[in-house]
Enzyme design. Structure first.
Site, PDB file in Angstrom:
ATOM      1  N   SER A  99      51.801  -5.875 -13.073  1.00 17.55           N
ATOM      2  CA  SER A  99      52.953  -6.768 -13.233  1.00 17.55           C
ATOM      3  C   SER A  99      52.788  -7.517 -14.548  1.00 17.55           C
ATOM      4  CB  SER A  99      53.042  -7.756 -12.065  1.00 17.55           C
ATOM      5  OG  SER A  99      53.335  -7.075 -10.871  1.00 17.55           O
ATOM      6  N   LYS A 174      60.628  -6.590 -11.050  1.00 15.44           N
ATOM      7  CA  LYS A 174      59.448  -7.188 -10.425  1.00 15.44           C
ATOM      8  C   LYS A 174      59.430  -8.695 -10.641  1.00 15.44           C
ATOM      9  CE  LYS A 174      55.603  -7.841  -8.329  1.00 15.44           C
ATOM     10  NZ  LYS A 174      54.296  -7.227  -8.592  1.00 15.44           N
ATOM     11  N   LYS A 242      51.113 -16.573 -13.078  1.00 14.22           N
ATOM     12  CA  LYS A 242      51.401 -15.704 -14.217  1.00 14.22           C
ATOM     13  C   LYS A 242      52.800 -15.101 -14.102  1.00 14.22           C
ATOM     14  CE  LYS A 242      50.299 -11.613 -13.787  1.00 14.22           C
ATOM     15  NZ  LYS A 242      50.895 -10.343 -13.299  1.00 14.22           N
TER      16      LYS A 242
END
Length: 296
Positions: A99, A174, A242
């Site tokens: 990701s 995502k 993140k």
């Protein structure tokens, strides 16, 4: 002798280890590399092969799959004399399931193409349980032909597999997924504290809520975490922090407002600053408890 493509797997963490093992179960020849020798040993025990370097792992691979934490790690394993781009054979397919930022995926596809390497970005959703059970949702970005050739492998790893658009599209979707998940966990955590302080039977309440419109995969997967205060990491707060940075930056670049998402991003950051970054993201409950006056 198997006619299936040879697979190199780079990154054998919480997600990568069970995913690579599912490919072994499906009959694929998998050679793995990661920085921790015990993770390589686990793959070998499951029937795979270990490599001493990225270059060794990818040299003879038809398909290379990467699953590492973030953009800097993807760049580190992809570029340089010992990286994937310099050592993979022409015609190989690189499937990055990490990701990362959409731009990192776009840049990787462009740079790899110069060496004759095809690329898909294919991040996943479903957490450790989804990886173990091979029921991940996989959102891909890239060329249709490359997606089609990757489908048999992806079907050994997930259940919902969709090509979302050109390179970087999988990462964009995502990012949206992580936004929804974080907001959902936060809402569930607030509901848990509200219900407990109101003296309601918490398990009964969560069961009935999950049977109605308030139900969600998050509530199904995280109910026991909430009930037992079990925050063993399936997906760490550090990583969700993140990801919230990725979605807020991406949204700013396209002019999309994220008023609720921005607040939850700050709550995730606050939890991390309080030393809970290594816990599962269901530990957002701890933040709500602190705000509600409970010592945790």
């Amino acid at each position: 002798m198997s006619n299936l493509p040879k697979v190199a797997w780079i990154g054998l963490g919480i997600m990568g280890s069970p995913m690579s093992e599912n490919l072994l179960k499906a009959g694929y020849d998998v050679t793995g590399f990661t920085l921790e020798q015990d993770k390589i040993d686990r793959l070998v025990t499951a029937g795979g092969k270990g490599a001493a370097s990225i270059a060794e792992a990818v040299r003879d691979a038809d398909v290379i799959i990467t699953m590492v934490p973030a953009s800097p790690q993807v760049e580190a394993i992809s570029y340089g004399q010992d990286g994937i781009v310099e050592n993979a054979r022409r015609g190989a397919l690189l499937i990055d399931m990490s990701s990362i930022t959409p731009q990192t995926s776009v840049d990787l596809a462009k740079n790899a193409a110069e060496k004759g390497i095809r690329v898909l970005d294919a991040p996943v959703s479903g957490g450790e349980a989804g990886a173990i059970e091979a029921v991940l949702s996989i959102m891909a970005g890239g060329e249709q032909a490359d997606f089609d050739s990757a489908l048999p492998i992806l079907r050994a790893l997930g259940r919902t597999i969709v090509l979302c658009g050109p390179h970087g599209s999988g990462q964009t979707v995502k990012a949206a997924n992580q936004l929804i998940v974080a907001v959902n966990i936060q809402a569930c955590a607030e509901a848990v504290v509200f219900l407990e302080k109101s003296g309601v039977n918490l398990r009964a309440a969560l069961d009935v809520l999950n049977g109605g419109l308030a139900g969600s995969t998050v509530l199904t997967r995280k109910t026991d975490n909430f009930l037992n205060r079990d925050f063993k990491p399936g997906f760490r707060i550090d990583l969700h922090h993140k990801d919230m940075g990725i979605v807020t930056d991406a949204a700013r670049s396209v002019g999309a407002a994220l008023p609720v998402g921005a607040v939850v991003a700050q709550l995730v950051a606050s939890l991390r600053a309080q030393g809970d970054g290594g816990l599962d993201h269901s530990a957002l409950l701890r933040s709500v408890e602190r705000l509600s006056g409970r010592q945790v």
